[in-house]
Design a protein around this motif. Structure first.
Motif, short mmCIF file in Angstrom:
data_model
loop_
_atom_site.label_atom_id
_atom_site.label_comp_id
_atom_site.label_asym_id
_atom_site.label_seq_id
_atom_site.Cartn_x
_atom_site.Cartn_y
_atom_site.Cartn_z
N LYS A 23 7.11 -1.74 -8.20
CA LYS A 23 5.93 -1.31 -8.94
C LYS A 23 6.31 -1.09 -10.40
CE LYS A 23 3.12 -0.78 -5.30
NZ LYS A 23 1.89 -1.56 -5.08
N THR A 24 5.39 -1.36 -11.31
CA THR A 24 5.70 -1.28 -12.74
C THR A 24 5.28 0.05 -13.37
OG1 THR A 24 3.58 -2.31 -13.32
CG2 THR A 24 5.47 -3.78 -12.98
N ASP A 25 4.35 0.77 -12.73
CA ASP A 25 3.83 2.00 -13.32
C ASP A 25 2.93 2.66 -12.27
OD1 ASP A 25 3.33 4.00 -15.15
OD2 ASP A 25 2.59 2.66 -16.72
N TRP A 26 2.30 3.76 -12.66
CA TRP A 26 1.28 4.38 -11.82
C TRP A 26 -0.07 4.27 -12.51
CZ3 TRP A 26 -1.28 8.27 -14.33
CH2 TRP A 26 -0.60 8.96 -15.34
N LYS A 81 8.17 -5.32 1.84
CA LYS A 81 6.97 -5.74 1.11
C LYS A 81 5.67 -5.51 1.87
CE LYS A 81 9.65 -7.26 -2.18
NZ LYS A 81 9.79 -6.46 -3.42
N ASP A 82 5.77 -5.31 3.19
CA ASP A 82 4.55 -5.11 3.98
C ASP A 82 3.93 -3.72 3.75
OD1 ASP A 82 4.72 -7.63 5.06
OD2 ASP A 82 5.76 -6.96 6.88
N TYR A 83 4.70 -2.81 3.14
CA TYR A 83 4.22 -1.45 2.93
C TYR A 83 3.81 -1.25 1.47
CZ TYR A 83 6.08 -0.16 7.50
OH TYR A 83 6.31 -0.08 8.85
N ASN A 84 2.63 -0.67 1.29
CA ASN A 84 2.16 -0.34 -0.05
C ASN A 84 2.14 1.18 -0.22
OD1 ASN A 84 0.95 -1.05 -2.67
ND2 ASN A 84 -0.83 0.02 -1.87
N VAL A 85 2.71 1.64 -1.32
CA VAL A 85 2.80 3.08 -1.55
C VAL A 85 1.63 3.57 -2.39
CG1 VAL A 85 4.26 2.79 -3.61
CG2 VAL A 85 4.31 4.96 -2.35
N SER A 86 1.10 4.74 -2.03
CA SER A 86 0.04 5.38 -2.79
C SER A 86 0.23 6.89 -2.71
CB SER A 86 -1.34 4.99 -2.26
OG SER A 86 -1.49 5.41 -0.91
#
Length: 232
Positions: A155-158, A120-125
């Protein structure tokens, strides 16, 4: 192999050149307002525009010409084309990107997403960069990458050019004649992990489409580049 080209822009001309170098014959080029006389083509390759793709693919399937399509921006009608292919016992391959390297990158992206799942500490982009002539944003390749991440993420979507906590942020940049760059980033407060695919020119896309057409000739069914490259 006798090939019909649907769409005769820069990609169509690149495909024509590489196909001829591989010993194939371009028997028909079909662009805007041309008729659908396939002139004995054994397979068709579609790199047209989003507004023409459905008509082009339908014409091929109705004429019993197997078709490879790399046009993006029309996928709301993808299921219709699949149904038409099955109804006519035709052959059809769609890919958002036919580059062999990109299709390996798709699988690498999925594996990384599996490894990052639950951290959870990592956010994807994501960032994608293309030439200024590209009509759709984000790119079809970026959408495929996002879908690969969503399979293994909470994540639910982009979302395009915005940031929302429950969605993958995709930044689309258009500059110069960039053939295509896609960057996936997992960032935390202490470090980040990045994977990237950078196309040097259009030849990889064109060559992959030709390889797909060679593979599809004389086959029936709906396939993907995973089938062509045996990545399943």
């Amino acid at each position: 192999m006798k090939i019909a080209l649907l769409g005769y822009g820069r990609m169509g001309k690149t495909i024509e050149k590489l196909a001829q170098e591989r010993g194939h014959e371009i028997v028909k080029t079909i662009d805007a307002n041309d008729d659908y006389d396939f002139n004995g083509a054994e397979v068709a390759i579609d790199f047209s525009v989003p507004t023409a793709a459905v008509a082009n693919i339908s014409a091929c399937l109705n004429a019993n010409v197997p078709v490879v399509s790399g046009t993006t921006g029309w996928l709301d009608h993808y299921d219709e084309m699949v149904a038409l292919c099955k109804k006519n016992n035709g052959g059809f391959i769609y890919a958002s990107n036919f580059s062999v390297g990109v299709n390996i990158f798709f699988e690498l992206n999925k594996q990384l997403a599996k490894m990052m799942q639950g951290l959870k500490d990592y956010n994807v982009s994501m960032t994608e960069v293309h030439h200024i002539h590209k009509l759709d944003a984000p790119s079809g390749t970026a959408i495929t990458l996002a879908e690969g991440i969503l399979e293994h993420s909470d994540k639910t979507d982009w979302v395009l050019d915005a940031e929302e906590n429950d969605k993958i942020s995709i930044k689309a940049e258009r500059e110069g004649e960039v053939p295509g760059t896609h960057i996936i980033n997992y960032g935390s407060q202490v470090d980040e992990i990045t994977i990237e695919h950078r196309a040097h020119n259009r030849n990889g896309f064109a060559l992959g489409a030709i390889i797909a057409a060679e593979w599809l000739k004389d086959k029936t069914g709906v396939y993907s580049m995973k089938d062509v490259l045996n990545l399943s």
